[in-house]
Design a protein around this motif. Sequence first.
Motif, PDB file in Angstrom:
ATOM      1  N   ALA A 116       0.831  -1.202   0.000  1.00  9.25           N
ATOM      2  CA  ALA A 116       0.000   0.000   0.000  1.00  9.25           C
ATOM      3  C   ALA A 116       0.868   1.255   0.000  1.00  9.25           C
ATOM      4  O   ALA A 116       0.575   2.220  -0.724  1.00  9.25           O
ATOM      5  CB  ALA A 116      -0.940  -0.013   1.207  1.00  9.25           C
ATOM      6  N   ALA A 117       1.925   1.253   0.784  1.00  5.64           N
ATOM      7  CA  ALA A 117       2.814   2.413   0.846  1.00  5.64           C
ATOM      8  C   ALA A 117       3.496   2.665  -0.495  1.00  5.64           C
ATOM      9  O   ALA A 117       3.570   3.812  -0.961  1.00  5.64           O
ATOM     10  CB  ALA A 117       3.855   2.214   1.944  1.00  5.64           C
ATOM     11  N   MET A 118       3.974   1.594  -1.133  1.00  7.16           N
ATOM     12  CA  MET A 118       4.625   1.754  -2.431  1.00  7.16           C
ATOM     13  C   MET A 118       3.648   2.289  -3.468  1.00  7.16           C
ATOM     14  O   MET A 118       3.978   3.186  -4.245  1.00  7.16           O
ATOM     15  CB  MET A 118       5.218   0.426  -2.907  1.00  7.16           C
ATOM     16  N   LEU A 119       2.436   1.759  -3.496  1.00  6.75           N
ATOM     17  CA  LEU A 119       1.432   2.211  -4.452  1.00  6.75           C
ATOM     18  C   LEU A 119       1.080   3.670  -4.208  1.00  6.75           C
ATOM     19  O   LEU A 119       0.965   4.471  -5.152  1.00  6.75           O
ATOM     20  CB  LEU A 119       0.186   1.331  -4.362  1.00  6.75           C
ATOM     21  N   LEU A 120       0.917   4.035  -2.951  1.00  4.12           N
ATOM     22  CA  LEU A 120       0.582   5.406  -2.604  1.00  4.12           C
ATOM     23  C   LEU A 120       1.681   6.372  -3.043  1.00  4.12           C
ATOM     24  O   LEU A 120       1.410   7.401  -3.674  1.00  4.12           O
ATOM     25  CB  LEU A 120       0.343   5.529  -1.095  1.00  4.12           C
ATOM     26  N   VAL A 121       2.920   6.044  -2.745  1.00  8.32           N
ATOM     27  CA  VAL A 121       4.035   6.931  -3.093  1.00  8.32           C
ATOM     28  C   VAL A 121       4.193   7.032  -4.611  1.00  8.32           C
ATOM     29  O   VAL A 121       4.365   8.130  -5.155  1.00  8.32           O
ATOM     30  CB  VAL A 121       5.347   6.452  -2.428  1.00  8.32           C
ATOM     31  N   GLU A 122       4.103   5.896  -5.303  1.00  2.86           N
ATOM     32  CA  GLU A 122       4.228   5.946  -6.761  1.00  2.86           C
ATOM     33  C   GLU A 122       3.088   6.768  -7.369  1.00  2.86           C
ATOM     34  O   GLU A 122       3.305   7.586  -8.267  1.00  2.86           O
ATOM     35  CB  GLU A 122       4.239   4.541  -7.358  1.00  2.86           C
ATOM     36  N   SER A 123       1.875   6.581  -6.869  1.00  2.00           N
ATOM     37  CA  SER A 123       0.730   7.353  -7.365  1.00  2.00           C
ATOM     38  C   SER A 123       0.915   8.844  -7.086  1.00  2.00           C
ATOM     39  O   SER A 123       0.590   9.689  -7.932  1.00  2.00           O
ATOM     40  CB  SER A 123      -0.559   6.863  -6.717  1.00  2.00           C
ATOM     41  N   LEU A 124       1.426   9.173  -5.916  1.00  2.00           N
ATOM     42  CA  LEU A 124       1.673  10.571  -5.561  1.00  2.00           C
ATOM     43  C   LEU A 124       2.696  11.188  -6.510  1.00  2.00           C
ATOM     44  O   LEU A 124       2.498  12.295  -7.020  1.00  2.00           O
ATOM     45  CB  LEU A 124       2.161  10.669  -4.110  1.00  2.00           C
ATOM     46  N   ILE A 125       3.777  10.479  -6.765  1.00  2.00           N
ATOM     47  CA  ILE A 125       4.804  11.002  -7.671  1.00  2.00           C
ATOM     48  C   ILE A 125       4.220  11.204  -9.071  1.00  2.00           C
ATOM     49  O   ILE A 125       4.422  12.254  -9.692  1.00  2.00           O
ATOM     50  CB  ILE A 125       6.038  10.074  -7.702  1.00  2.00           C
ATOM     51  N   HIS A 126       3.486  10.211  -9.575  1.00  2.00           N
ATOM     52  CA  HIS A 126       2.871  10.362 -10.899  1.00  2.00           C
ATOM     53  C   HIS A 126       1.889  11.538 -10.912  1.00  2.00           C
ATOM     54  O   HIS A 126       1.828  12.288 -11.896  1.00  2.00           O
ATOM     55  CB  HIS A 126       2.152   9.072 -11.313  1.00  2.00           C
ATOM     56  N   GLY A 127       1.143  11.723  -9.834  1.00  2.00           N
ATOM     57  CA  GLY A 127       0.210  12.841  -9.740  1.00  2.00           C
ATOM     58  C   GLY A 127       0.922  14.183  -9.754  1.00  2.00           C
ATOM     59  O   GLY A 127       0.472  15.131 -10.407  1.00  2.00           O
ATOM     60  N   LEU A 128       2.031  14.286  -9.040  1.00  2.00           N
ATOM     61  CA  LEU A 128       2.805  15.532  -9.028  1.00  2.00           C
ATOM     62  C   LEU A 128       3.376  15.830 -10.409  1.00  2.00           C
ATOM     63  O   LEU A 128       3.411  16.982 -10.845  1.00  2.00           O
ATOM     64  CB  LEU A 128       3.927  15.445  -7.990  1.00  2.00           C
ATOM     65  N   VAL A 129       3.805  14.788 -11.103  1.00  2.00           N
ATOM     66  CA  VAL A 129       4.318  14.962 -12.463  1.00  2.00           C
ATOM     67  C   VAL A 129       3.187  15.393 -13.395  1.00  2.00           C
ATOM     68  O   VAL A 129       3.341  16.320 -14.191  1.00  2.00           O
ATOM     69  CB  VAL A 129       4.999  13.668 -12.971  1.00  2.00           C
ATOM     70  N   ALA A 130       2.037  14.748 -13.294  1.00  2.00           N
ATOM     71  CA  ALA A 130       0.900  15.067 -14.164  1.00  2.00           C
ATOM     72  C   ALA A 130       0.441  16.502 -13.972  1.00  2.00           C
ATOM     73  O   ALA A 130      -0.045  17.135 -14.924  1.00  2.00           O
ATOM     74  CB  ALA A 130      -0.246  14.096 -13.892  1.00  2.00           C
ATOM     75  N   ARG A 131       0.586  17.045 -12.768  1.00  2.00           N
ATOM     76  CA  ARG A 131       0.163  18.417 -12.477  1.00  2.00           C
ATOM     77  C   ARG A 131       1.311  19.419 -12.670  1.00  2.00           C
ATOM     78  O   ARG A 131       1.195  20.580 -12.299  1.00  2.00           O
ATOM     79  CB  ARG A 131      -0.385  18.506 -11.063  1.00  2.00           C
ATOM     80  N   SER A 132       2.424  18.951 -13.211  1.00  2.00           N
ATOM     81  CA  SER A 132       3.607  19.783 -13.476  1.00  2.00           C
ATOM     82  C   SER A 132       4.159  20.430 -12.212  1.00  2.00           C
ATOM     83  O   SER A 132       4.754  21.504 -12.264  1.00  2.00           O
ATOM     84  CB  SER A 132       3.293  20.852 -14.534  1.00  2.00           C
ATOM     85  N   ILE A 133       3.949  19.789 -11.071  1.00  2.00           N
ATOM     86  CA  ILE A 133       4.529  20.261  -9.809  1.00  2.00           C
ATOM     87  C   ILE A 133       5.953  19.735  -9.678  1.00  2.00           C
ATOM     88  O   ILE A 133       6.826  20.387  -9.115  1.00  2.00           O
ATOM     89  CB  ILE A 133       3.649  19.812  -8.617  1.00  2.00           C
ATOM     90  N   LEU A 134       6.170  18.572 -10.241  1.00  2.00           N
ATOM     91  CA  LEU A 134       7.473  17.915 -10.228  1.00  2.00           C
ATOM     92  C   LEU A 134       7.761  17.468 -11.650  1.00  2.00           C
ATOM     93  O   LEU A 134       6.889  16.870 -12.299  1.00  2.00           O
ATOM     94  CB  LEU A 134       7.412  16.695  -9.285  1.00  2.00           C
TER      95      LEU A 134
END
Length: 104
Positions: free
Chosen positions: A26-44
């Motif tokens: 669950a932690a790995m999925l959450l972190v990977e999803s968060l990173i992809h979300g930040l990339v998709a929103r051009s925050i990262l």
Amino acid sequence: MADSVNDNDSARVGAGLPEPDAHGQAAMLLVESLIHGLVARSILSVEDAVEVVDVAAEVKADIAAELGDSPATMEKSLTLLQAISASLRRDAPIEDGPIDNVGD
């Protein structure tokens, strides 16, 4: 007194094979999803996200022995981090071309 059950126990009942840790998954999925979300929103940027994951892999390799990880456990962790890094690289804009290993 009855045996206590620990939900972190990774033993698969009756199979004799270890089951992946639910909390870790669950932690790995959450972190990977968060990173992809930040990339998709051009925050990262994709490049920065790849660098974060690659640095995590380097740190894991450096401290695995101190944590008491077996070579097999360390390899599994590094494989997961490499898969996340590869997944992020696929998010790179096509015009930029493939992202090389940032941390190498």
